[in-house]
Design a protein around this motif. Structure first.
Motif, short mmCIF file in Angstrom:
data_model
loop_
_atom_site.label_atom_id
_atom_site.label_comp_id
_atom_site.label_asym_id
_atom_site.label_seq_id
_atom_site.Cartn_x
_atom_site.Cartn_y
_atom_site.Cartn_z
N MET A 265 4.47 1.76 -0.92
CA MET A 265 5.48 1.93 -1.76
C MET A 265 4.56 1.88 -3.34
O MET A 265 4.24 0.80 -3.69
CB MET A 265 6.19 0.60 -1.65
CG MET A 265 7.21 0.84 -0.38
SD MET A 265 8.30 2.30 -0.31
CE MET A 265 7.54 2.99 1.34
N THR A 266 4.52 2.85 -3.93
CA THR A 266 3.90 3.15 -5.05
C THR A 266 4.79 3.12 -6.21
O THR A 266 4.30 2.74 -7.42
CB THR A 266 2.99 4.41 -5.18
OG1 THR A 266 3.78 5.56 -5.04
CG2 THR A 266 1.97 4.11 -3.99
N GLN A 267 6.27 3.31 -6.01
CA GLN A 267 7.12 3.37 -7.20
C GLN A 267 7.83 1.98 -7.25
O GLN A 267 8.14 1.53 -6.19
CB GLN A 267 8.05 4.55 -6.86
CG GLN A 267 7.57 6.05 -6.87
CD GLN A 267 8.73 6.81 -6.44
OE1 GLN A 267 9.98 6.46 -6.24
NE2 GLN A 267 8.30 8.25 -6.39
N ASN A 268 7.87 1.46 -8.29
CA ASN A 268 8.58 0.12 -8.53
C ASN A 268 10.17 0.42 -8.03
O ASN A 268 10.61 -0.87 -7.55
CB ASN A 268 8.66 -0.04 -10.01
CG ASN A 268 7.60 -0.30 -10.63
OD1 ASN A 268 6.49 -0.90 -10.06
ND2 ASN A 268 7.16 -0.40 -11.86
N VAL B 226 0.75 -1.25 -0.16
CA VAL B 226 -0.06 -0.09 -0.04
C VAL B 226 1.02 1.14 0.11
O VAL B 226 0.62 2.40 -0.92
CB VAL B 226 -1.14 0.11 1.23
CG1 VAL B 226 -1.77 1.28 1.49
CG2 VAL B 226 -1.87 -1.20 1.02
N ARG C 182 9.90 -0.72 -4.02
CA ARG C 182 9.35 -1.85 -3.48
C ARG C 182 10.12 -2.64 -2.80
O ARG C 182 11.37 -2.76 -3.03
CB ARG C 182 8.65 -2.66 -4.49
CG ARG C 182 7.55 -1.66 -5.05
CD ARG C 182 6.29 -2.52 -5.67
NE ARG C 182 5.13 -1.59 -5.99
CZ ARG C 182 4.59 -1.51 -7.15
NH1 ARG C 182 5.28 -1.94 -8.19
NH2 ARG C 182 3.49 -0.62 -7.21
#
Length: 135
Positions: A77-80, A75, A83
């Protein structure tokens, strides 16, 4: 994510260390007090060195929990590039088929740091987890 994990695992850490501190024999502290040591010196020279196995075992268990934690990392961590390993492995794309070989290899590589740290601190882990089991 670091702040969230600290808040998430702090109660477990306090609970585990509190139960470990209860296994320390109070006679050692009483003997140091009778020898004229102050509370701070007793804490620094007696309690901390005796507690080292408990700190290592608790730290490793919390590190493993944090390393493997999935929903919060998914939820937040939105950037690849940011992650965590479990989230990155689970979101690995397959165009026409599921890439089992790649995912299995990534899983083994993600486990290696845990195995290395466990091997390095094995003696302290066993001492920390078995403290108070026998007299």
């Amino acid at each position: 994510l670091i702040i969230a994990h600290a808040g998430l695992f702090l109660p477990f850490t306090v609970w585990m260390l509190a139960s470990y501190f209860q296994t320390l024999p109070p006679e050692i502290e009483e003997a140091a007090r009778m020898d004229g040591m102050g509370l701070m010196r007793i804490f620094l020279t007696i309690v901390i060195p005796l507690s080292w196995p408990g700190f290592v075992a608790t730290g490793l268990i919390v590190f493993i929990f944090s390393w493997n934690e999935f929903p919060l990392a998914l939820v937040l961590m939105t950037q690849n590039a940011m992650r965590t390993a479990p989230v990155g492995i689970s979101l690995y794309p397959g165009e026409y088929a599921f890439p089992w070989e790649t995912i299995s290899t990534a899983t083994v590589i993600a486990i290696i740091p845990i195995l290395v740290i466990t091997a390095i601190f094995q003696k302290q882990i066993v001492g920390g987890l078995t403290a108070g089991a026998g007299k």
